[in-house]
Design an enzyme around this catalytic site. Structure first.
Site, mmCIF file in Angstrom:
data_model
loop_
_atom_site.group_PDB
_atom_site.id
_atom_site.type_symbol
_atom_site.label_atom_id
_atom_site.label_comp_id
_atom_site.label_asym_id
_atom_site.label_seq_id
_atom_site.Cartn_x
_atom_site.Cartn_y
_atom_site.Cartn_z
ATOM 1 N N VAL A 68 0.852 -1.191 0.000
ATOM 2 C CA VAL A 68 0.000 0.000 0.000
ATOM 3 C C VAL A 68 0.886 1.239 0.000
ATOM 4 O O VAL A 68 1.626 1.477 0.958
ATOM 5 C CB VAL A 68 -0.928 0.031 1.236
ATOM 6 C CG1 VAL A 68 -1.790 1.297 1.217
ATOM 7 C CG2 VAL A 68 -1.805 -1.214 1.262
ATOM 8 N N LYS A 69 0.820 1.998 -1.083
ATOM 9 C CA LYS A 69 1.573 3.249 -1.149
ATOM 10 C C LYS A 69 0.921 4.265 -2.077
ATOM 11 O O LYS A 69 0.946 5.456 -1.818
ATOM 12 C CB LYS A 69 3.026 2.988 -1.568
ATOM 13 C CG LYS A 69 3.221 2.147 -2.812
ATOM 14 C CD LYS A 69 4.687 1.765 -2.955
ATOM 15 C CE LYS A 69 4.889 0.765 -4.091
ATOM 16 N NZ LYS A 69 6.285 0.265 -4.147
ATOM 17 N N THR A 70 0.331 3.837 -3.181
ATOM 18 C CA THR A 70 -0.262 4.788 -4.133
ATOM 19 C C THR A 70 -1.780 4.714 -4.180
ATOM 20 O O THR A 70 -2.417 5.509 -4.882
ATOM 21 C CB THR A 70 0.284 4.536 -5.554
ATOM 22 O OG1 THR A 70 -0.026 3.192 -5.938
ATOM 23 C CG2 THR A 70 1.791 4.744 -5.597
ATOM 24 N N ASP A 128 1.523 -7.091 -9.194
ATOM 25 C CA ASP A 128 1.422 -5.653 -8.932
ATOM 26 C C ASP A 128 -0.046 -5.257 -8.764
ATOM 27 O O ASP A 128 -0.913 -5.726 -9.504
ATOM 28 C CB ASP A 128 2.048 -4.874 -10.086
ATOM 29 C CG ASP A 128 2.514 -3.494 -9.678
ATOM 30 O OD1 ASP A 128 1.865 -2.889 -8.814
ATOM 31 O OD2 ASP A 128 3.528 -3.024 -10.222
ATOM 32 N N LYS A 140 -7.636 6.050 -18.580
ATOM 33 C CA LYS A 140 -9.019 6.513 -18.730
ATOM 34 C C LYS A 140 -9.052 8.021 -18.935
ATOM 35 O O LYS A 140 -9.865 8.534 -19.724
ATOM 36 C CB LYS A 140 -9.842 6.136 -17.497
ATOM 37 C CG LYS A 140 -11.282 6.649 -17.552
ATOM 38 C CD LYS A 140 -12.116 6.126 -16.402
ATOM 39 C CE LYS A 140 -13.559 6.646 -16.506
ATOM 40 N NZ LYS A 140 -14.441 6.045 -15.488
ATOM 41 N N ARG A 218 5.001 -7.753 -43.864
ATOM 42 C CA ARG A 218 4.581 -7.133 -45.132
ATOM 43 C C ARG A 218 3.150 -7.517 -45.486
ATOM 44 O O ARG A 218 2.388 -6.703 -45.995
ATOM 45 C CB ARG A 218 5.531 -7.554 -46.254
ATOM 46 C CG ARG A 218 6.895 -6.869 -46.208
ATOM 47 C CD ARG A 218 7.770 -7.365 -47.327
ATOM 48 N NE ARG A 218 8.057 -8.790 -47.179
ATOM 49 C CZ ARG A 218 8.400 -9.593 -48.190
ATOM 50 N NH1 ARG A 218 8.460 -9.122 -49.421
ATOM 51 N NH2 ARG A 218 8.665 -10.869 -47.974
ATOM 52 N N HIS A 281 5.342 -25.551 -46.830
ATOM 53 C CA HIS A 281 3.947 -25.303 -46.477
ATOM 54 C C HIS A 281 3.545 -26.063 -45.208
ATOM 55 O O HIS A 281 2.495 -26.710 -45.149
ATOM 56 C CB HIS A 281 3.010 -25.639 -47.626
ATOM 57 C CG HIS A 281 3.302 -24.877 -48.889
ATOM 58 N ND1 HIS A 281 3.473 -23.508 -48.896
ATOM 59 C CD2 HIS A 281 3.477 -25.279 -50.168
ATOM 60 C CE1 HIS A 281 3.733 -23.112 -50.126
ATOM 61 N NE2 HIS A 281 3.748 -24.162 -50.916
ATOM 62 N N GLU A 333 14.602 -20.864 -48.498
ATOM 63 C CA GLU A 333 14.063 -19.648 -47.877
ATOM 64 C C GLU A 333 14.724 -19.348 -46.528
ATOM 65 O O GLU A 333 15.173 -18.232 -46.278
ATOM 66 C CB GLU A 333 12.542 -19.787 -47.675
ATOM 67 C CG GLU A 333 11.722 -19.726 -48.951
ATOM 68 C CD GLU A 333 11.400 -18.301 -49.357
ATOM 69 O OE1 GLU A 333 11.943 -17.368 -48.758
ATOM 70 O OE2 GLU A 333 10.605 -18.146 -50.292
ATOM 71 N N ARG A 443 -7.263 -41.550 -46.233
ATOM 72 C CA ARG A 443 -5.973 -42.140 -45.856
ATOM 73 C C ARG A 443 -5.407 -42.958 -47.016
ATOM 74 O O ARG A 443 -4.176 -43.028 -47.194
ATOM 75 C CB ARG A 443 -6.171 -43.009 -44.613
ATOM 76 C CG ARG A 443 -4.891 -43.371 -43.897
ATOM 77 C CD ARG A 443 -5.192 -43.778 -42.464
ATOM 78 N NE ARG A 443 -5.806 -42.665 -41.743
ATOM 79 C CZ ARG A 443 -5.130 -41.674 -41.168
ATOM 80 N NH1 ARG A 443 -3.810 -41.661 -41.251
ATOM 81 N NH2 ARG A 443 -5.746 -40.714 -40.540
#
Length: 529
Positions: A68-70, A128, A140, A218, A281, A333, A443
């Site tokens: 607890v601080k802010t 946090d 906001k 791309r 592929h 490639e 198959r």
């Protein structure tokens, strides 16, 4: 009314101190008052900057080990107050709340704690609370407030201030807010998914997915599709964590195919010898073991030389000069490997468009995880297929049992079939794929196509008989009828590995016995759609 608003007061509270001192000095030089907390305030003070502690404005000390601080109206009022709302302004004046124009926060390292294997309590302590609350408040109120959550946005912030005489534009604040909301969403996703795993929840009520942009692409699978590449934060060796040494920017299809290639070759442990997979592929067109990497590459290439053109090559050992010299003989490639020699890099350097990716190692094929696939109106989530079968797991179901050599080829074929699109049929001989049938609706058709490829390659090599002669064949799922198995036998297969489990297993086993085949059941299938 202008959309420009000045930055006079900033609150800085960061876990990652990278660039903090330079940012603090730059803001102070522009006349910005600095507020801060704990370690951040100390770092700034140690650098000679004037900083006011948040506890000075809240009237409360940091407490409960910093939990607890802010969480206080003096902070959240300064972030949320609408500067053009008389009621808000009056409330600020009445309670002595000062406006906060800039919030710089990065969150406790929860993801890093999980990645390092932190225990339950350590992970909980690294969730946090105050940070996300302030980020959401500032986001906001982006009509007036700037919120920065990433170190890489420090420079754009300072550039914006310089451009606008110490002010920021509404469009810039919108951009910051969107990024900030995405950060808290990703953070919450990491926490919720970790907790689901910690509680062994197979199907939590809500499943969040998040990623961080690695690069815009791309285009996607086709030029008319937009695409981008996002990282999930895991440290798994592969295309996402590899270093690109040379070559053109990776495309959408390159990334997809390279991932498929490296995941496949990782099935073959380096300690068991060199292995190479060539992918086209997202399907393997050649996979092989060899005495050397060069030997393994040549064997993989000789499975289907036609399909290998323009393919992706993955190696399970560092790339050497001899293998590199073979690879550059045709158009390739991408090559991905766990390292490369200087000689190999020099050889590839002459091929400017050839992409070379190097990793720190191989991914563990047994590592668990989730896979997701989007469908209209939702997404499918499942465990990653880490199914594995060793020799002791196989059940011989025919009169003839496989020889030791055949058993090795059956297991090799089974590992490859796991990475072939269903329906999958894979012929293997002496640690080398000799025919791959992928993605067919029947198959039988997959068995036929794989056989055609084996014969076609034998013709190209001017061999007297099909490469499939004397081969082992793997089927990723059971044979629903005997026809696919008999097609494999007609193409030269002498032994079969398949899951079993068909209502016609007895019919298929009988056909195998009549054809003189040895057959084993795995009790596990590997559909890959």
């Amino acid at each position: 009314m202008t959309d420009l608003h000045p930055v006079r007061r900033a609150l800085l509270s960061v876990s990652d101190k990278t660039g903090l001192i330079d940012l603090g000095k730059a803001l102070a030089a522009r006349g910005v008052e600095l507020l801060s907390t704990g370690g951040t305030a100390k770092t700034l003070r140690d650098a000679g900057l004037t900083v006011k502690d948040v506890s000075e404005i809240t009237g409360f000390p940091e407490m409960m080990d910093g939990r607890v601080k802010t969480l206080h109206p003096m902070v959240h009022g300064g972030l949320l107050a609408l500067r053009d709302n008389d009621t808000h302004v009056a409330a600020m004046e009445e309670h002595g709340i000062g406006a906060i124009d800039l919030l710089v926060v990065n969150l406790y390292p929860f993801e890093e704690t999980v990645a390092k294997g932190g225990d339950y309590d350590s992970c909980i302590e690294n969730i946090d609370i105050g940070g996300p609350a302030m980020i959401r408040a500032a986001s906001k109120n982006h009509l007036f407030v700037n919120v920065v959550v990433d170190v890489e946005d420090y420079e754009p912030l300072l550039a914006e201030l310089d451009k606008n005489d110490g002010q920021t534009s509404y469009g810039f604040r919108q951009w910051l807010a969107q990024n900030a909301y995405a950060r808290t969403a990703a953070y919450d996703a990491a926490v919720s998914n970790w907790m689901a795993d910690a509680l062994n929840l197979e199907a939590p009520r809500r499943r969040a997915v998040a990623g961080q942009l690695a690069q815009t692409l791309r285009y996607g699978e086709n030029p008319h599709q937009q695409a981008a590449f996002y990282l999930d934060g895991s440290a798994r060796a592969g295309v996402a964590t590899a270093q690109q040494v040379q070559g053109k920017e990776l495309s959408y299809n390159n990334i997809n195919d390279t991932d498929a290639a490296f995941e496949l070759v990782s099935e073959f442990a380096p300690a068991d010898g060199p292995a190479v997979a060539i992918i086209k592929h997202a399907n393997p067109c050649g996979v092989a073991r060899g005495e050397t990497l060069k030997d393994a590459y040549q064997k993989a290439f000789d499975c289907d030389r036609t399909s290998a053109f323009g393919g992706i090559v993955a190696l399970n050992q560092p790339l050497d000069g001899e293998t590199a010299q073979e690879i550059v003989q045709i158009f390739t490639e991408v090559v991905i490997a766990p390292g490369a020699s200087d000689e190999a890099k020099a050889i590839f350097a002459a091929k400017k468009n050839l992409r070379l990716l190097l990793t720190d190692g191989l991914p563990n094929p047994q590592d668990t995880g989730l896979t997701t696939r989007q469908v209209s109106g939702g997404m499918l989530v499942q465990d990653k297929d880490v199914g594995h079968r060793a020799m002791d797991d196989l059940k011989v179901v025919t009169e003839k049992a496989p020889t030791d050599e055949q058993m090795q080829d059956l297991l090799f074929a089974w590992k490859v079939a796991k990475h072939v699109k269903s329906n999958a049929i894979v012929y293997v001989k002496s640690g080398q794929t000799v025919g791959v049938g992928a993605g067919q609706m029947s198959r039988l058709d997959s068995a036929t196509i794989a056989g055609i490829k084996a014969q076609r390659m034998a013709d190209a090599l001017e061999l007297p008989e099909s490469l499939a002669k004397g081969s082992a064949v793997a089927s990723d799922a059971f044979f629903p009828f005997a026809d696919g198995l008999l097609e494999a036998a007609a193409n030269g297969a002498t032994c079969v590995i398949q899951p079993g489990g068909s209502m016609r297993d007895d019919e298929v086993i009988k056909a195998a016995n009549e054809a003189g085949l040895a057959m084993v059941f795995t009790g596990m299938r590997h559909f890959r759609h």
